[in-house]
Design a protein around this motif. Structure first.
Motif, mmCIF file in Angstrom:
data_model
loop_
_atom_site.group_PDB
_atom_site.id
_atom_site.type_symbol
_atom_site.label_atom_id
_atom_site.label_comp_id
_atom_site.label_asym_id
_atom_site.label_seq_id
_atom_site.Cartn_x
_atom_site.Cartn_y
_atom_site.Cartn_z
ATOM 1 N N ARG A 169 -71.747 -22.869 -26.394
ATOM 2 C CA ARG A 169 -72.573 -23.761 -26.671
ATOM 3 C C ARG A 169 -72.417 -23.989 -28.128
ATOM 4 N NH1 ARG A 169 -78.469 -20.719 -27.361
ATOM 5 N NH2 ARG A 169 -77.921 -19.578 -28.917
ATOM 6 N N GLY A 170 -72.921 -25.123 -28.493
ATOM 7 C CA GLY A 170 -72.883 -25.409 -30.268
ATOM 8 C C GLY A 170 -74.124 -24.512 -30.910
ATOM 9 N N ARG A 171 -75.018 -25.203 -31.576
ATOM 10 C CA ARG A 171 -76.304 -24.446 -32.092
ATOM 11 C C ARG A 171 -77.081 -23.796 -31.155
ATOM 12 N NH1 ARG A 171 -75.100 -29.351 -34.963
ATOM 13 N NH2 ARG A 171 -76.979 -30.151 -33.878
ATOM 14 N N ILE A 172 -78.134 -23.198 -31.887
ATOM 15 C CA ILE A 172 -78.881 -22.227 -31.226
ATOM 16 C C ILE A 172 -79.855 -23.416 -30.312
ATOM 17 C CG2 ILE A 172 -81.062 -21.118 -31.627
ATOM 18 C CD1 ILE A 172 -79.713 -19.731 -34.114
ATOM 19 N N ASN A 173 -80.407 -22.891 -29.186
ATOM 20 C CA ASN A 173 -81.216 -23.644 -28.489
ATOM 21 C C ASN A 173 -80.455 -24.830 -27.571
ATOM 22 O OD1 ASN A 173 -83.647 -22.109 -28.424
ATOM 23 N ND2 ASN A 173 -84.270 -22.915 -30.558
ATOM 24 N N GLU A 174 -79.072 -25.048 -28.250
ATOM 25 C CA GLU A 174 -78.312 -26.176 -27.142
ATOM 26 C C GLU A 174 -77.945 -25.367 -26.116
ATOM 27 O OE1 GLU A 174 -76.615 -28.527 -30.934
ATOM 28 O OE2 GLU A 174 -75.288 -27.780 -29.484
ATOM 29 N N LYS A 175 -77.801 -26.178 -25.066
ATOM 30 C CA LYS A 175 -77.646 -25.612 -23.637
ATOM 31 C C LYS A 175 -76.108 -25.133 -23.525
ATOM 32 C CE LYS A 175 -76.288 -30.362 -21.871
ATOM 33 N NZ LYS A 175 -76.594 -31.397 -20.980
ATOM 34 N N LEU A 176 -75.961 -24.147 -22.525
ATOM 35 C CA LEU A 176 -74.584 -23.613 -22.282
ATOM 36 C C LEU A 176 -73.954 -24.479 -21.259
ATOM 37 C CD1 LEU A 176 -75.726 -19.933 -21.548
ATOM 38 C CD2 LEU A 176 -73.966 -20.671 -23.172
ATOM 39 N N PHE A 177 -72.558 -24.575 -21.489
ATOM 40 C CA PHE A 177 -71.816 -25.074 -20.419
ATOM 41 C C PHE A 177 -70.889 -24.004 -20.218
ATOM 42 C CE2 PHE A 177 -72.769 -29.434 -21.472
ATOM 43 C CZ PHE A 177 -73.228 -29.691 -22.480
ATOM 44 N N PHE A 178 -70.722 -24.177 -18.822
ATOM 45 C CA PHE A 178 -69.824 -23.113 -18.181
ATOM 46 C C PHE A 178 -68.616 -23.419 -17.368
ATOM 47 C CE2 PHE A 178 -72.104 -19.020 -17.800
ATOM 48 C CZ PHE A 178 -73.579 -19.229 -18.204
ATOM 49 N N GLY A 179 -67.384 -22.484 -17.514
ATOM 50 C CA GLY A 179 -66.448 -22.907 -16.666
ATOM 51 C C GLY A 179 -66.601 -22.968 -15.246
ATOM 52 N N SER A 180 -65.513 -23.153 -14.349
ATOM 53 C CA SER A 180 -65.513 -22.937 -13.144
ATOM 54 C C SER A 180 -65.640 -21.357 -12.657
ATOM 55 C CB SER A 180 -64.399 -23.740 -12.261
ATOM 56 O OG SER A 180 -64.777 -25.187 -12.816
ATOM 57 N N GLY A 181 -65.026 -20.594 -13.456
ATOM 58 C CA GLY A 181 -64.962 -19.329 -13.169
ATOM 59 C C GLY A 181 -63.413 -18.785 -12.518
ATOM 60 N N THR A 182 -63.473 -17.511 -12.591
ATOM 61 C CA THR A 182 -61.952 -16.932 -12.122
ATOM 62 C C THR A 182 -62.383 -15.705 -11.391
ATOM 63 O OG1 THR A 182 -60.780 -17.605 -14.234
ATOM 64 C CG2 THR A 182 -59.860 -15.721 -12.904
ATOM 65 N N GLN A 183 -61.836 -16.011 -10.178
ATOM 66 C CA GLN A 183 -62.104 -14.833 -9.229
ATOM 67 C C GLN A 183 -60.844 -13.820 -9.486
ATOM 68 O OE1 GLN A 183 -64.792 -14.058 -7.037
ATOM 69 N NE2 GLN A 183 -63.740 -12.102 -7.158
ATOM 70 N N LEU A 184 -61.061 -12.522 -9.945
ATOM 71 C CA LEU A 184 -60.220 -11.783 -10.365
ATOM 72 C C LEU A 184 -60.206 -10.622 -9.163
ATOM 73 C CD1 LEU A 184 -57.997 -10.530 -12.055
ATOM 74 C CD2 LEU A 184 -59.841 -9.305 -13.245
ATOM 75 N N SER A 185 -59.088 -10.322 -8.714
ATOM 76 C CA SER A 185 -59.054 -9.170 -7.804
ATOM 77 C C SER A 185 -58.089 -8.153 -8.114
ATOM 78 C CB SER A 185 -58.699 -9.686 -6.242
ATOM 79 O OG SER A 185 -59.478 -10.436 -5.779
ATOM 80 N N VAL A 186 -58.402 -6.813 -8.329
ATOM 81 C CA VAL A 186 -57.681 -5.947 -8.827
ATOM 82 C C VAL A 186 -57.339 -4.803 -7.808
ATOM 83 C CG1 VAL A 186 -57.022 -4.075 -10.803
ATOM 84 C CG2 VAL A 186 -58.549 -6.267 -11.141
ATOM 85 N N LEU A 187 -56.181 -4.815 -7.360
ATOM 86 C CA LEU A 187 -55.690 -3.992 -6.057
ATOM 87 C C LEU A 187 -55.152 -2.774 -6.490
ATOM 88 C CD1 LEU A 187 -53.753 -7.114 -3.951
ATOM 89 C CD2 LEU A 187 -56.502 -6.146 -4.092
#
Lengths: 110, 112
Positions: B94-112
């Motif tokens: 996000r930019g400055r304070i009180n501006e909205k958050l933008f999210f990525g699509s996510g990474t599904q991590l599996s540790v075996l």
């Protein structure tokens, strides 16, 4: 930090209005209140933001009473596609640590 | 619109491996965040950064480190991956304070 409290889950039917309330008793003077929506396997996305009274956009309305210790997200005439988790976020102004609450899982049924 | 890009959608690693999760945003945002999300536990903040080379611990920093060498890029590092780090990892900016958050699509991590 202004901790937020929301109901864990809510159920509704298509066509109904849904109101989700978030408590934030320790909100700071300059804090805005922001709501996010999250679908499974996706990142949350912004829905609406407000500071006081009422804000409306094409998706939802946000009602904030004068004391600002709570806020209510209103979704008019929900559809099945509104099934998601809804989070309210109240940051500490001047403090960048953004901590989410547990969110409200909304299930819309036919 | 702001774009937050996470380098991998799915990742499978072995216990003990060093893992890098990359996040890039294209809107010149000062602030970037790493969260992990597990069923029933919501979004938990790992680390955040408010400027290049600046970082702050979130609520669950143990086992993780971060790097912010350029403004647009924020990397999450698992020094020695463990099975309890199997999770969905979400980056946001996000930019400055009180501006909205933008999210990525996510990474599904599996540790075996």
């Amino acid at each position: 930090l202004a901790k937020t409290t929301q109901p864990i889950s809510m159920d509704s039917y298509e066509g109904q209005e849904v109101n989700i309330t978030c408590s934030h008793n320790n909100i700071a003077t300059n804090d805005y209140i922001t709501w996010y929506q999250q679908f499974p396997s996706q990142g949350p996305r912004f829905i609406i933001q407000g500071y006081k009274t009422k804000v409306t956009n094409e998706v939802a309305s946000l009602f904030i009473p004068a004391d600002r210790k709570s806020s209510t997200l209103s979704l008019p005439r929900v559809s099945l596609s509104d099934t998601a988790v809804y989070y309210c976020l109240v940051p500490n102004t001047g403090f960048q640590k953004l901590v989410f609450g547990t969110g409200t899982r909304l299930l819309v049924s036919p | 619109d702001v774009k937050v890009t996470q380098s991998s959608r799915y990742l499978v690693k072995r216990t003990g491996e060093k893992v890098f999760l990359e996040c890039v945003q294209d809107m010149d945002h000062e602030n970037m965040f790493w969260y992990r999300q597990d069923p029933g536990l919501g979004l938990r903040l790992i680390y955040f950064s408010y400027d290049v080379k600046m970082k702050e611990k979130g609520d669950i920093p143990e086992g993780y480190s971060v790097s912010r060498e350029k403004k647009e890029r924020f990397s999450l590092i698992l020094e020695s991956a463990s099975t309890n780090q199997t999770s969905m990892y979400l980056c946001a900016s996000r930019g400055r304070i009180n501006e909205k958050l933008f999210f990525g699509s996510g990474t599904q991590l599996s540790v075996l």
